[in-house]
Scaffold this active site. Structure first.
Site, short mmCIF file in Angstrom:
data_model
loop_
_atom_site.label_atom_id
_atom_site.label_comp_id
_atom_site.label_asym_id
_atom_site.label_seq_id
_atom_site.Cartn_x
_atom_site.Cartn_y
_atom_site.Cartn_z
N GLY A 47 21.30 60.14 69.55
CA GLY A 47 21.83 61.27 68.81
C GLY A 47 20.87 61.67 67.71
O GLY A 47 19.65 61.72 67.93
N CYS A 48 21.38 61.94 66.53
CA CYS A 48 20.53 62.32 65.40
C CYS A 48 19.46 61.28 65.15
O CYS A 48 19.75 60.12 64.89
CB CYS A 48 21.39 62.49 64.16
N PHE A 49 18.18 61.69 65.22
CA PHE A 49 17.13 60.68 65.07
C PHE A 49 16.99 60.18 63.64
O PHE A 49 16.43 59.12 63.40
CB PHE A 49 15.78 61.13 65.64
#
Length: 208
Positions: A47-49
């Site tokens: 998901g969000c890195f």
């Protein structure tokens, strides 16, 4: 969540303070095993890195965690290209580690517990194809990754567990302003993470 929307959330929550137990600004744990000088690489899409990078970079034995993109068809894509769709990339983090201090299996085991592997459409408040989850494994890593996946899936149910182990893919680093975002912007990242409900969802999935 687009860059504009994500940064808007971060800006709106910038006055929030991290909770006392928040690890975002904590110092790395002291080394218990000398650095062997050897380096191996693992690749994860969670998901969000910003979050995936933060989850790995303080682990003893991890020497670097770099935010970027993997799995697509466009060379050296920009963040805007990826989130707009059509490139086939997902946000990913390249983890470099010392195998004498931490094993690949330990990294994969850790990865599952930082994501919701029951969500096929993204992670938490970040939804869309670029936020899909995966372990990108080499031929040598795949049996280890698959064994780790099976153990994790047994905890929450194989039918619910949708995060795949994929063949390793070319990794492209993201722009400089994305690197070490949680560490460099601890208060703003803490607000973003709470807004997304990460901890509550992880407790619901993993029972912790």
């Amino acid at each position: 969540m687009s860059l504009l929307n994500r940064l808007a959330v971060v800006a709106a929550l910038s006055i929030a303070a991290c909770s006392p137990g928040e690890p975002a600004s904590s110092a790395p744990a002291p080394q218990t095993t000398p650095d062997s000088g050897r380096r191996e690489v693992a690749l994860f899409a969670g998901g969000c890195f910003w979050s995936t990078e933060s989850n790995f970079e303080h682990m003893p034995g991890v020497t670097s965690a770099v935010s970027g993109f993997a799995g697509g068809t466009v060379a050296n894509p920009s963040y805007e290209q990826v989130v707009q769709g059509g490139t086939g990339h997902v946000e990913a983090v390249q983890v470099t580690y010392d195998p004498a201090r931490i094993t690949y299996r330990q990294l994969v085991d850790r990865f599952w517990r930082t994501i919701d592997p029951t969500d096929p459409d993204g992670q938490f408040c970040d939804q869309g194809p670029s936020y899909a989850t995966a372990v990108f494994a080499t031929a040598a890593q795949r049996p280890i990754a698959e064994a780790s996946r099976a153990a994790a899936a047994a905890v929450i149910g194989e039918r619910r567990f949708v995060t795949p182990v994929r063949n390793v893919a070319r990794f492209w680093p993201a722009e400089a302003y994305h690197q070490d975002f949680a560490r460099r912007n601890a208060v703003r990242y803490g607000g973003y993470s709470r807004f997304c409900g990460r901890e509550a969802r992880l407790r619901a999935v993993w029972g912790r």
